[in-house]
Design an enzyme around this catalytic site. Sequence first.
Site, PDB file in Angstrom:
ATOM      1  N   LYS A  20      -4.630  -5.479   1.486  1.00 17.37           N
ATOM      2  CA  LYS A  20      -4.121  -6.855   1.436  1.00 17.37           C
ATOM      3  C   LYS A  20      -2.897  -7.022   2.343  1.00 17.37           C
ATOM      4  O   LYS A  20      -1.866  -6.400   2.124  1.00 17.37           O
ATOM      5  CB  LYS A  20      -3.698  -7.239   0.016  1.00 17.37           C
ATOM      6  CG  LYS A  20      -3.422  -8.740  -0.094  1.00 17.37           C
ATOM      7  CD  LYS A  20      -2.678  -9.130  -1.341  1.00 17.37           C
ATOM      8  CE  LYS A  20      -1.183  -9.115  -1.168  1.00 17.37           C
ATOM      9  NZ  LYS A  20      -0.658 -10.118  -0.220  1.00 17.37           N
TER      10      LYS A  20
ATOM     11  N   GLU B  69       6.613   2.973   0.290  1.00 13.91           N
ATOM     12  CA  GLU B  69       7.587   2.923   1.386  1.00 13.91           C
ATOM     13  C   GLU B  69       8.363   1.634   1.199  1.00 13.91           C
ATOM     14  O   GLU B  69       7.820   0.548   1.361  1.00 13.91           O
ATOM     15  CB  GLU B  69       6.848   2.971   2.727  1.00 13.91           C
ATOM     16  CG  GLU B  69       7.746   3.456   3.846  1.00 13.91           C
ATOM     17  CD  GLU B  69       8.295   2.312   4.657  1.00 13.91           C
ATOM     18  OE1 GLU B  69       9.454   1.926   4.378  1.00 13.91           O
ATOM     19  OE2 GLU B  69       7.584   1.817   5.529  1.00 13.91           O
TER      20      GLU B  69
ATOM     21  N   CYS C 256      12.363  -1.998   7.913  1.00  9.88           N
ATOM     22  CA  CYS C 256      12.826  -1.285   6.716  1.00  9.88           C
ATOM     23  C   CYS C 256      13.875  -0.238   7.080  1.00  9.88           C
ATOM     24  O   CYS C 256      14.771   0.044   6.303  1.00  9.88           O
ATOM     25  CB  CYS C 256      11.650  -0.666   5.991  1.00  9.88           C
ATOM     26  SG  CYS C 256      10.551   0.224   7.086  1.00  9.88           S
TER      27      CYS C 256
HETATM   28  P1  NAI Z   1       7.239  -8.109  -1.345  1.00  2.29           P
HETATM   29  O1  NAI Z   1       7.479  -6.708  -1.767  1.00  2.29           O
HETATM   30  O2  NAI Z   1       7.150  -9.162  -2.413  1.00  2.29           O
HETATM   31  O3  NAI Z   1       5.884  -8.194  -0.503  1.00  2.29           O
HETATM   32  C1  NAI Z   1       5.213  -7.106   0.088  1.00  2.29           C
HETATM   33  C2  NAI Z   1       3.734  -7.173  -0.230  1.00  2.29           C
HETATM   34  O4  NAI Z   1       3.539  -6.949  -1.629  1.00  2.29           O
HETATM   35  C3  NAI Z   1       3.061  -8.501   0.078  1.00  2.29           C
HETATM   36  O5  NAI Z   1       1.763  -8.247   0.559  1.00  2.29           O
HETATM   37  C4  NAI Z   1       3.008  -9.171  -1.294  1.00  2.29           C
HETATM   38  O6  NAI Z   1       1.969 -10.118  -1.408  1.00  2.29           O
HETATM   39  C5  NAI Z   1       2.743  -7.986  -2.202  1.00  2.29           C
HETATM   40  N1  NAI Z   1       3.146  -8.144  -3.610  1.00  2.29           N
HETATM   41  C6  NAI Z   1       4.096  -8.963  -4.120  1.00  2.29           C
HETATM   42  N2  NAI Z   1       4.193  -8.796  -5.453  1.00  2.29           N
HETATM   43  C7  NAI Z   1       3.285  -7.840  -5.796  1.00  2.29           C
HETATM   44  C8  NAI Z   1       2.913  -7.223  -7.032  1.00  2.29           C
HETATM   45  N3  NAI Z   1       3.505  -7.521  -8.176  1.00  2.29           N
HETATM   46  N4  NAI Z   1       1.957  -6.260  -7.004  1.00  2.29           N
HETATM   47  C9  NAI Z   1       1.365  -5.914  -5.846  1.00  2.29           C
HETATM   48  N5  NAI Z   1       1.662  -6.474  -4.665  1.00  2.29           N
HETATM   49  C10 NAI Z   1       2.611  -7.430  -4.629  1.00  2.29           C
HETATM   50  O7  NAI Z   1       8.356  -8.493  -0.299  1.00  2.29           O
HETATM   51  P2  NAI Z   1       8.901  -9.957   0.081  1.00  2.29           P
HETATM   52  O8  NAI Z   1       9.125 -10.785  -1.134  1.00  2.29           O
HETATM   53  O9  NAI Z   1       8.039 -10.516   1.123  1.00  2.29           O
HETATM   54  O10 NAI Z   1      10.326  -9.571   0.709  1.00  2.29           O
HETATM   55  C11 NAI Z   1      11.439  -9.394  -0.144  1.00  2.29           C
HETATM   56  C12 NAI Z   1      12.358  -8.323   0.368  1.00  2.29           C
HETATM   57  O11 NAI Z   1      11.676  -7.087   0.412  1.00  2.29           O
HETATM   58  C13 NAI Z   1      12.857  -8.520   1.762  1.00  2.29           C
HETATM   59  O12 NAI Z   1      13.976  -9.339   1.785  1.00  2.29           O
HETATM   60  C14 NAI Z   1      13.172  -7.114   2.181  1.00  2.29           C
HETATM   61  O13 NAI Z   1      14.451  -6.767   1.715  1.00  2.29           O
HETATM   62  C15 NAI Z   1      12.153  -6.286   1.459  1.00  2.29           C
HETATM   63  N6  NAI Z   1      11.009  -5.900   2.314  1.00  2.29           N
HETATM   64  C16 NAI Z   1      10.910  -4.608   2.728  1.00  2.29           C
HETATM   65  C17 NAI Z   1       9.893  -4.232   3.578  1.00  2.29           C
HETATM   66  C18 NAI Z   1       9.767  -2.842   4.072  1.00  2.29           C
HETATM   67  O14 NAI Z   1       9.166  -2.635   5.109  1.00  2.29           O
HETATM   68  N7  NAI Z   1      10.254  -1.859   3.369  1.00  2.29           N
HETATM   69  C19 NAI Z   1       8.919  -5.201   4.069  1.00  2.29           C
HETATM   70  C20 NAI Z   1       9.053  -6.519   3.527  1.00  2.29           C
HETATM   71  C21 NAI Z   1      10.087  -6.836   2.697  1.00  2.29           C
END
Ligand code: NAI
Length: 489
Positions: A195, A269, A303
């Site tokens: 996804k 990650e 990240c």
């Molecule tokens: P998120 O963690 O909510 O989204 C990442 C993925 O997880 C998306 O595909 C989302 O649809 C999915 N997701 C959301 N809730 C889920 C759940 N309960 N179970 C399974 N999958 C789920 O990140 P978001 O809200 O887009 O960004 C928030 C913060 O996260 C950012 O401000 C940043 O600090 C951090 N982030 C870190 C990343 C990294 O590469 N380590 C990448 C994106 C965000």
Amino acid sequence: MKKEKEIKKTESIKWELSPAPESTGHISLKAKYDLFIDGKWVKPSSGKYFDTINPANEEKLAEIAYANASDVDKAVKAARKAYSNIWSKISPSERSKYMYRIARMIQERAREFAVIETLDGGKPIRESRDVDIPLAANHFFYYAGWADKLEYAFPNRKVESLGVAGQIIPWNFPLLMASWKIAPALACGNTVVLKPAETTSLTCLKLAEIIEESGLPAGVVNIITGFGDTGAAIVNHPDVNKVAFTGSTGVGKIIQRTVSNTEKKLTLELGGKSANIIFEDAPIDQAVEGIINGIFFNQGHVCCAGSRLFVQEGVADEVIQKLKNRMEHLYIGDPMDKNTDIGAINSKEQLETIKKYLKIAKNEGNKIIESSCNTPSKGYFCKPTLILDVAQSSTLVQEEIFGPVLTIQTFRTVDEVIQKANNTPFGLAAGVWTDKGSKIFNLTTKLRAGVVWANTYNKFDPTSPFGGYKESGFGREGGVHGLEAYLKI
Ligand code: NAI
Ligand code: MG
């Protein structure tokens, strides 16, 4: 003081560049995208779709299917069937042939992928063209090479595939993260339900088109689009053997809790707050360029962004002045322009998150220096910003901002900087800038970070493992280590 003036004088010209937009003539986008399940495009069972927009101008690009638990179930069933009947049975060298084909097809359509990545996600075209898409193809090439050599990767040990892998990826490197996840899974003989993030589904759907054309057996890779609840349905599905997640630490913790009382194998990650450390003996100009690249690359949506700068006192004034100058020379604006250094913030929500942190900085009384550049009136943009006089305990230093915001602290001794650099909940990456090899070796053993770059930053290669310590997650992606996550050994 004299030195500062000299620096100002020599580096103050910013050229006015004519617009150099990449053309969109060669891309093909459908108005509406369905789910890619069992080798076919199927409508979401709820009938619901959502818009994906261009964050640089807030215009709609396409409609994307919103999958629910019943669609996820269909995809997992397809992946299971493909695993049992085909993918776990064919010879490993057959697996690699498909993977080489996918890699070549990504290369052939690299330009289209780069443009769509930039339109959908807001990152500068220069980055999607030179970094994201070539690296995505390279991951498929690299892991295609391992598919029939797994016994050499783990000598004298028996290796077995796991089954169905559920993979959830974020919006900062959409196609690249899809390749990081899909390529090692396939090489090891697993099938996939993936996804993408809700704001950046398009290149994953284009990848599904390539997968369809490549003749990869139906059900080996399924692409499901939707929001957090769609992701949760993948994590919760009882017939998923492995969960791989990249995203926020908050969601990572929820997933870890859900998976902890099951047999599912897990890699996470998560976020970061990586330290970039400049010593007095460092090549200063090179270091300044590396710091700028480390935090402003991809609008800080990385990240492992070098979001905390530690500079040794003796060179602090010089480094800060040079950073200010360099920041003034960055081009911010239309991500499709080939000269743009800083593109659009990925979403309105993310821009609000960044603004929330800038407000905290103001309330804390930190010194805030932002670029004097103008930002476009439409779309989500954030000026590159430096935060000075900030305490180690500050929220700005402790929490991930995920935007073009760099905190700057000074230090005197090696021990002091190691202690400060390690003092956050995260441990993804770090950078060290010095002329002394001994200092590099000393710090690489003491910094609690998965990756430590020396005299460079944000360098990626498929052969090199990547992953974190502490709240940055566990498990490694890339290299031989990346195979382990998809095998029973
Ligand atoms: P998120 O963690 O909510 O989204 C990442 C993925 O997880 C998306 O595909 C989302 O649809 C999915 N997701 C959301 N809730 C889920 C759940 N309960 N179970 C399974 N999958 C789920 O990140 P978001 O809200 O887009 O960004 C928030 C913060 O996260 C950012 O401000 C940043 O600090 C951090 N982030 C870190 C990343 C990294 O590469 N380590 C990448 C994106 C965000
Ligand atoms: Mg979008």
